[in-house]
Design a protein around this motif. Sequence first.
Motif, PDB file in Angstrom:
ATOM      1  N   ALA A  10       0.803  -1.218   0.000  1.00 10.49           N
ATOM      2  CA  ALA A  10       0.000   0.000   0.000  1.00 10.49           C
ATOM      3  C   ALA A  10       0.840   1.273   0.000  1.00 10.49           C
ATOM      4  O   ALA A  10       0.289   2.351  -0.090  1.00 10.49           O
ATOM      5  CB  ALA A  10      -0.928  -0.010   1.207  1.00 10.49           C
ATOM      6  N   GLU A  15       2.552   4.302  -1.254  1.00  9.83           N
ATOM      7  CA  GLU A  15       2.461   5.056  -2.498  1.00  9.83           C
ATOM      8  C   GLU A  15       3.819   5.647  -2.849  1.00  9.83           C
ATOM      9  O   GLU A  15       4.480   6.230  -1.995  1.00  9.83           O
ATOM     10  CB  GLU A  15       1.427   6.165  -2.370  1.00  9.83           C
ATOM     11  N   THR A  27       5.741   8.020  -5.849  1.00 11.93           N
ATOM     12  CA  THR A  27       5.752   8.836  -7.055  1.00 11.93           C
ATOM     13  C   THR A  27       7.183   9.284  -7.286  1.00 11.93           C
ATOM     14  O   THR A  27       7.805   9.855  -6.390  1.00 11.93           O
ATOM     15  CB  THR A  27       4.831  10.072  -6.917  1.00 11.93           C
ATOM     16  N   GLU A  40      10.469  -1.219  -7.209  1.00 10.41           N
ATOM     17  CA  GLU A  40       9.226  -1.985  -7.299  1.00 10.41           C
ATOM     18  C   GLU A  40       9.434  -3.416  -6.828  1.00 10.41           C
ATOM     19  O   GLU A  40       8.614  -3.957  -6.086  1.00 10.41           O
ATOM     20  CB  GLU A  40       8.707  -1.984  -8.743  1.00 10.41           C
ATOM     21  N   THR A  82       5.864  -2.886  -4.622  1.00  9.00           N
ATOM     22  CA  THR A  82       4.895  -1.827  -4.856  1.00  9.00           C
ATOM     23  C   THR A  82       5.127  -1.245  -6.240  1.00  9.00           C
ATOM     24  O   THR A  82       6.137  -1.535  -6.874  1.00  9.00           O
ATOM     25  CB  THR A  82       4.990  -0.734  -3.772  1.00  9.00           C
ATOM     26  N   GLU A  83       4.220  -0.445  -6.681  1.00  5.54           N
ATOM     27  CA  GLU A  83       4.343   0.182  -7.988  1.00  5.54           C
ATOM     28  C   GLU A  83       4.897   1.594  -7.836  1.00  5.54           C
ATOM     29  O   GLU A  83       4.555   2.305  -6.896  1.00  5.54           O
ATOM     30  CB  GLU A  83       2.964   0.248  -8.648  1.00  5.54           C
ATOM     31  N   LYS A 138       4.978   5.192  -9.584  1.00  2.00           N
ATOM     32  CA  LYS A 138       4.366   6.055 -10.595  1.00  2.00           C
ATOM     33  C   LYS A 138       5.428   7.048 -11.042  1.00  2.00           C
ATOM     34  O   LYS A 138       5.914   7.848 -10.248  1.00  2.00           O
ATOM     35  CB  LYS A 138       3.171   6.794 -10.003  1.00  2.00           C
ATOM     36  N   ASP A 148       5.552   7.379   0.855  1.00  6.48           N
ATOM     37  CA  ASP A 148       4.831   7.452   2.127  1.00  6.48           C
ATOM     38  C   ASP A 148       5.142   8.749   2.881  1.00  6.48           C
ATOM     39  O   ASP A 148       5.350   8.747   4.080  1.00  6.48           O
ATOM     40  CB  ASP A 148       5.148   6.222   2.979  1.00  6.48           C
TER      41      ASP A 148
END
Length: 155
Positions: free
Chosen positions: A24, A26, A28, A46, A51-52, A54, A83
């Motif tokens: 979860a 995040e 960027t 990743e 996680t992904e 962006k 985060d």
Amino acid sequence: MTSFRRSVMLSFAFLAACSTAAQAVEVTMFRDAGCGCCLKWAAHFEKGMETEVKAVDSPDMMEVKARHGVPQDLLSCHTAIVDGYVIEGHVPAEAVKLLLKERPAGVRGLAVAGMPLGSPGMEVPGREQTYDVVAFGEKGASVFARFEGGRLIAR
């Protein structure tokens, strides 16, 4: 339902919640559109963080870095927000995991200044440099961890 079965079901639910929580986070990453090492770092991150990432192409990376408070002496090519923390440059996923686990007071983020050979995204076969992952924030900057290539060698 037997207490054993309930216990097993709760264990599976707990494990599922933990793996979802780990994913979860995040992330960027702001990067110059022409930079390839940034995408290599994102792939490392990743995989290591499950996680992904962006990716956001930015025509003015200096503005991104200034907006997020990256100190001038710690600049690198890409800037990520993980985060709520600022992650500057080729910081290994392992260091970010430690940051998210410990959440040290006064730390705004981590940085690897420049582009050391062997750091995530800067892999060159047979060539690895020793480099510091620096924590920065309201109390200044200090070494958070030391890596050689992708290996943690000191804390």
